[in-house]
Scaffold this motif. Structure first.
Motif, mmCIF file in Angstrom:
data_model
loop_
_atom_site.group_PDB
_atom_site.id
_atom_site.type_symbol
_atom_site.label_atom_id
_atom_site.label_comp_id
_atom_site.label_asym_id
_atom_site.label_seq_id
_atom_site.Cartn_x
_atom_site.Cartn_y
_atom_site.Cartn_z
ATOM 1 N N TYR A 114 42.450 43.849 37.457
ATOM 2 C CA TYR A 114 41.646 45.067 37.825
ATOM 3 C C TYR A 114 42.164 46.167 37.602
ATOM 4 O O TYR A 114 43.498 46.309 37.888
ATOM 5 C CB TYR A 114 40.963 45.046 39.050
ATOM 6 N N ASP A 171 43.669 39.374 39.233
ATOM 7 C CA ASP A 171 42.637 38.487 39.746
ATOM 8 C C ASP A 171 43.002 37.317 40.764
ATOM 9 O O ASP A 171 42.249 37.035 41.478
ATOM 10 C CB ASP A 171 41.768 37.788 38.331
ATOM 11 N N LYS A 215 35.870 38.194 47.904
ATOM 12 C CA LYS A 215 34.929 39.000 47.138
ATOM 13 C C LYS A 215 33.565 39.401 48.027
ATOM 14 O O LYS A 215 32.453 39.860 47.433
ATOM 15 C CB LYS A 215 34.355 38.272 45.681
ATOM 16 N N LYS A 274 29.702 46.272 45.896
ATOM 17 C CA LYS A 274 30.660 45.165 46.164
ATOM 18 C C LYS A 274 31.973 45.746 46.255
ATOM 19 O O LYS A 274 32.515 46.792 45.756
ATOM 20 C CB LYS A 274 30.695 44.167 44.992
ATOM 21 N N TYR A 307 36.228 44.123 46.820
ATOM 22 C CA TYR A 307 37.281 42.875 46.941
ATOM 23 C C TYR A 307 38.227 43.235 47.797
ATOM 24 O O TYR A 307 38.968 44.392 47.452
ATOM 25 C CB TYR A 307 37.602 42.469 45.638
ATOM 26 N N ARG A 365 34.611 47.812 43.931
ATOM 27 C CA ARG A 365 34.265 47.277 42.363
ATOM 28 C C ARG A 365 33.442 48.404 41.413
ATOM 29 O O ARG A 365 34.042 48.582 40.295
ATOM 30 C CB ARG A 365 33.113 45.907 42.522
ATOM 31 N N GLY A 385 36.562 45.324 35.744
ATOM 32 C CA GLY A 385 37.140 43.968 36.026
ATOM 33 C C GLY A 385 38.151 43.591 34.876
ATOM 34 O O GLY A 385 38.432 44.186 33.697
ATOM 35 N N TYR A 445 31.249 47.796 37.205
ATOM 36 C CA TYR A 445 30.018 47.380 38.022
ATOM 37 C C TYR A 445 29.363 48.617 38.138
ATOM 38 O O TYR A 445 29.798 49.665 38.736
ATOM 39 C CB TYR A 445 30.760 46.872 39.357
#
Length: 129
Positions: A14, A26, A32, A40, A42, A102, A107, A113
């Motif tokens: 990310y 990741d 998540k 969102k 994480y 996010r 990503g 996002y």
């Protein structure tokens, strides 16, 4: 200001949506299922290339937490926060862990996002007010 040394991550990672500075792998995602104001978020075990803000207490859905904001070391964008302390016993697992919002990061596949992608009906699961 001194010379800036950046850590470049390999694999799926990310990064900052503004300057593409690498933040986290990741594989370092713990969960998540967190939410913030923009949708969102994480929970990560490790994050790189960030600076931290001042400690402050925040009342979140899951209780009172002491947190520091995380800023991209290159462009200065706020990208999330770090849990310094959890005041509820059941939330102690978050201490020392990092949240990346996010909405504020790209990503591993280069995707962005957008808050509109998800209905805000999930606010009961939110971790941030």
């Amino acid at each position: 200001m001194g010379r800036l040394f950046l850590i470049n991550l390999e694999g799926k990672f990310y990064c900052c949506k503004h300057c593409q500075t690498h933040f986290a792998l990741d594989d370092d995602i713990i969960s998540k299922s967190f939410h913030c104001r923009h949708g969102k978020a994480y929970l990560f075990d490790k994050v790189v290339n960030v600076t931290i803000g001042e400690k402050e207490d925040r009342l979140m859905i899951t209780g009172l937490h002491t947190v520091v904001d995380l800023f991209c070391v290159v462009c200065g964008s706020i990208v999330g926060w770090k849990y310094e302390a959890a005041h509820e016993k059941s939330q102690k697992y978050k201490e020392g862990k990092f949240i990346l919002e996010r909405y504020k990061v790209m990503g591993p596949d280069g995707s962005l996002y957008m808050a509109a992608q998800e209905a805000h009906a999930a606010l009961s699961d939110a971790d941030d007010i």
